[in-house]
Design an enzyme around this catalytic site. Structure first.
Site, PDB file in Angstrom:
ATOM      1  N   LYS A 147       0.841  -1.198   0.000  1.00 54.61           N
ATOM      2  CA  LYS A 147       0.000   0.000   0.000  1.00 54.61           C
ATOM      3  C   LYS A 147       0.876   1.248   0.000  1.00 54.61           C
ATOM      4  O   LYS A 147       1.968   1.237   0.569  1.00 54.61           O
ATOM      5  CB  LYS A 147      -0.858   0.041   1.275  1.00 54.61           C
ATOM      6  CG  LYS A 147      -2.002  -0.951   1.337  1.00 54.61           C
ATOM      7  CD  LYS A 147      -2.775  -0.780   2.638  1.00 54.61           C
ATOM      8  CE  LYS A 147      -3.862  -1.822   2.800  1.00 54.61           C
ATOM      9  NZ  LYS A 147      -4.950  -1.706   1.807  1.00 54.61           N
ATOM     10  N   ARG A 173      -9.776 -11.854   2.716  1.00 56.50           N
ATOM     11  CA  ARG A 173     -10.573 -12.992   2.238  1.00 56.50           C
ATOM     12  C   ARG A 173      -9.780 -14.288   2.316  1.00 56.50           C
ATOM     13  O   ARG A 173     -10.359 -15.361   2.504  1.00 56.50           O
ATOM     14  CB  ARG A 173     -11.081 -12.717   0.821  1.00 56.50           C
ATOM     15  CG  ARG A 173     -10.003 -12.606  -0.232  1.00 56.50           C
ATOM     16  CD  ARG A 173     -10.478 -11.922  -1.498  1.00 56.50           C
ATOM     17  NE  ARG A 173     -10.604 -10.475  -1.321  1.00 56.50           N
ATOM     18  CZ  ARG A 173     -10.993  -9.634  -2.284  1.00 56.50           C
ATOM     19  NH1 ARG A 173     -11.313 -10.090  -3.479  1.00 56.50           N
ATOM     20  NH2 ARG A 173     -11.077  -8.340  -2.042  1.00 56.50           N
TER      21      ARG A 173
HETATM   22  N1  BES Z   1      -7.901  -3.820   4.773  1.00 55.37           N
HETATM   23  C1  BES Z   1      -8.138  -3.471   3.413  1.00 55.37           C
HETATM   24  C2  BES Z   1      -9.482  -2.767   3.199  1.00 55.37           C
HETATM   25  C3  BES Z   1      -9.668  -1.427   3.874  1.00 55.37           C
HETATM   26  C4  BES Z   1      -9.584  -0.267   3.151  1.00 55.37           C
HETATM   27  C5  BES Z   1     -10.032  -1.351   5.209  1.00 55.37           C
HETATM   28  C6  BES Z   1      -9.796   0.964   3.760  1.00 55.37           C
HETATM   29  C7  BES Z   1     -10.248  -0.121   5.821  1.00 55.37           C
HETATM   30  C8  BES Z   1     -10.132   1.039   5.093  1.00 55.37           C
HETATM   31  C9  BES Z   1      -8.126  -4.733   2.551  1.00 55.37           C
HETATM   32  O1  BES Z   1      -7.300  -5.747   2.979  1.00 55.37           O
HETATM   33  C10 BES Z   1      -7.657  -4.337   1.194  1.00 55.37           C
HETATM   34  O2  BES Z   1      -6.539  -3.925   1.091  1.00 55.37           O
HETATM   35  N2  BES Z   1      -8.510  -4.489   0.193  1.00 55.37           N
HETATM   36  C11 BES Z   1      -8.175  -4.169  -1.150  1.00 55.37           C
HETATM   37  C12 BES Z   1      -8.750  -5.247  -2.038  1.00 55.37           C
HETATM   38  C13 BES Z   1      -8.258  -5.197  -3.447  1.00 55.37           C
HETATM   39  C14 BES Z   1      -6.772  -5.459  -3.504  1.00 55.37           C
HETATM   40  C15 BES Z   1      -9.015  -6.212  -4.264  1.00 55.37           C
HETATM   41  C16 BES Z   1      -8.758  -2.804  -1.484  1.00 55.37           C
HETATM   42  O3  BES Z   1      -9.823  -2.473  -0.983  1.00 55.37           O
HETATM   43  O4  BES Z   1      -8.112  -2.060  -2.201  1.00 55.37           O
HETATM   44 MN    MN Z   2      -5.327  -5.534   2.282  1.00 53.89          MN
END
Ligand code: BES
Ligand code: MN
Ligand code: ZN
Length: 496
Positions: A275, A349
């Protein structure tokens, strides 16, 4: 060690009183008032209060609009040095959510200084349940995010007096407030202090009084149990993963088990799909689902609800390293399905896949999972609303009813079969991301659906509401404890 704020909260005393607002010798008195002061409320039996309110309303200093808050210093003729008026608005009938929000707002408005004893005079029409949620609001609104500060920003009330309440109402409100604060505190703990092993220590401390049992799967047991999807995420971290299983048995063991499953990613860096810093800053909140599960079980056990509840939390840290799982990896989940990893940031997931399978094997007859799962859900619904997805509409309706009553906003998203196409893989049974980012909250839920067999299941994506970047009128910034009240309400209803 448990943080000090949590311990002090535990020692709070909450009890009924039968004085009038102006006669109450508290450090602050809180009174709810309908818009334009409809003369139905018994607080009008207090002439000093009536005089004050009539004067404030006649010069429109206070109108009683919903959530309007006025703090009056040294109110004339009052024993207490501080009076807080909160508006009930024109709402026909308030929900427990209104009661909670109103009282949390009032509490937050005055807890910047120590107010040792606070008295609440709530609307006469409020039911026992609404009164409990009101008391919970006082506990939550007056509790800050001060675990790592020498000088606190907020001073939790030490004693709460509640007019028109019974001991039972006070106790229920207290437990509810404590349970929400427990979840908030867990989310607020920095990842330096809270990681899978220490999260388990917290669960142990809660189970310690004998009301709940705790089963822990360490990394060896997870290997032996073929939880390779969860382990794939964990392998990049120096912190070993855990699966924590809390059981509260409130009725016959052969009865049904309501099962809660929580995403417990104690820090989500994204892994090799790293990230950017800005998005990573708040990723200690990625165990908000697990925190809600622990909070709800705490409430159920302290309230001695006659129901069996199991809570499973998948605890991992998602890190990039030489050992990290890679894009293109294929892993076999515990239920035998193969998963092609195309984004290591879709780790929630991967973790839940195996935990849901354990839940099914342990005889869950109804499942709710809670997870800060997708940014896409926040794009769809905003920061205040949880996304709800299901394979069983009746079960989903029960959950939505409870969230409405508790004022914890939740909205259902569709699970059309067509979305399933998006997680088809060229080389494995499924892949861990959809095609592109559209509908990402739903494709994530479709992935989870692959692991719940035929069990009625509701998935709640709390990526938006689990964590406040900025303070609101009722809550300091940080963990919100969202869904603890909804889950507790659901567990309470599940008994009948
Ligand atoms: N923990 C994040 C989701 C999240 C985003 C929680 C903002 C709280 C605030 C999750 O693990 C994630 O990174 N999801 C990705 C999924 C994608 C790679 C398909 C996302 O939302 O970008
Ligand atoms: Mn994530
Ligand atoms: Zn995550």
């Amino acid at each position: 060690m448990l943080p000090q704020e949590w311990q002090s909260n535990k020692m709070k005393k909450i009890s009924p009183i039968s004085t009038s607002p102006s006669n109450t010798e508290a450090d602050a008195v809180i009174v709810t008032l309908p818009q334009n002061g409809a003369p139905t409320s018994p607080v009008y039996a207090d002439p000093r209060l009536t005089e004050l309110v009539v004067s404030l309303m006649s010069n429109r200093e206070f109108e009683g609009k919903l959530y309007e808050t006025l703090v009056v210093h040294r109110p004339a003729g009052f024993a207490a040095p501080l009076l807080v008026l909160i508006g009930l608005g024109n709402v026909d009938s308030h929900t427990s959510g209104h009661a909670f929000r109103l009282c949390a707002t009032a509490a937050r408005a005055i807890s910047n200084k120590l107010r040792s004893t606070v008295a609440l005079f709530a609307d006469a029409h409020w039911s026992a349940k609404q009164r409990s949620h009101a008391i919970a609001g006082l506990c939550v609104g007056s509790q800050g995010n001060d675990g790592y500060r020498q000088e606190p920003n907020r001073y939790p009330f030490e004693q709460i007096w509640c007019a028109g309440c019974t001991d039972d109402i006070c106790e229920r409100g207290h437990v509810l407030g404590e349970s929400v604060n427990l979840a908030r505190t867990l989310v607020n703990e920095p990842p330096s202090h809270l990681y899978p092993e220490t999260f388990i220590e917290r669960m142990k401390a809660l189970a310690g009084d004998g009301a709940m049992s705790l089963e822990v799967w360490d990394e060896h047991k997870l290997h032996a149990e073929n939880c390779r999807s969860l382990l794939a995420v964990a392998q990049g971290s120096a912190r070993p993963p855990r699966l924590g299983i809390l059981r509260y048995q409130g009725t016959q063991p052969d009865g049904h088990w309501l099962t809660l499953v929580g995403k417990g990613v104690t820090f989500d860096s994204g892994g090799l799909s790293l990230k950017p810093s800005e998005s990573m800053k708040t990723m200690k909140c990625d165990m908000g689902g697990a925190a809600a599960v622990v909070g709800a079980l705490h409430a159920a056990s302290r309230l001695k609800l006659p129901v069996n509840v199991m809570g499973l939390v998948g605890l991992v840290e998602n890190m990039p390293s030489a050992n990290a799982y890679k894009l293109g990896d294929v892993v076999t989940a515990r239920n035998g399905k193969t998963i092609e990893v195309l984004n290591t940031d879709a780790e929630g997931r991967m973790v839940l896949a195996d935990v849901l399978d354990v839940a099914v094997e342990y005889g869950a007859d109804r499942i709710i999972d809670l997870a800060t799962l997708t940014g896409a859900c926040v794009v769809a619904l905003g920061q205040d609303v949880a996304g709800v997805m299901t394979n069983d509409q009746d079960w989903c309706d029960s959950v939505l009813e409870c969230s409405q009553e508790c004022g914890e906003f939740a909205w259902q998203l569709p699970m059309f079969a067509e979305y399933r196409e998006q997680i088809r893989s060229d080389i494995a049974d499924i892949k861990n991301v959809g095609n592109g980012r559209w509908g990402g909250a739903i494709t994530a839920a479709k992935f989870l659906e692959e692991f719940v067999s035929n069990v009625p299941w509701v998935h709640i994506d709390i990526a938006g509401p689990a964590y406040l970047d900025r303070p609101s009128a009722m809550l300091d910034a940080g963990g919100s404890g969202v869904m603890v009240r909804t889950l507790t309400e659901l567990i309470a209803r599940h008994t009948t």
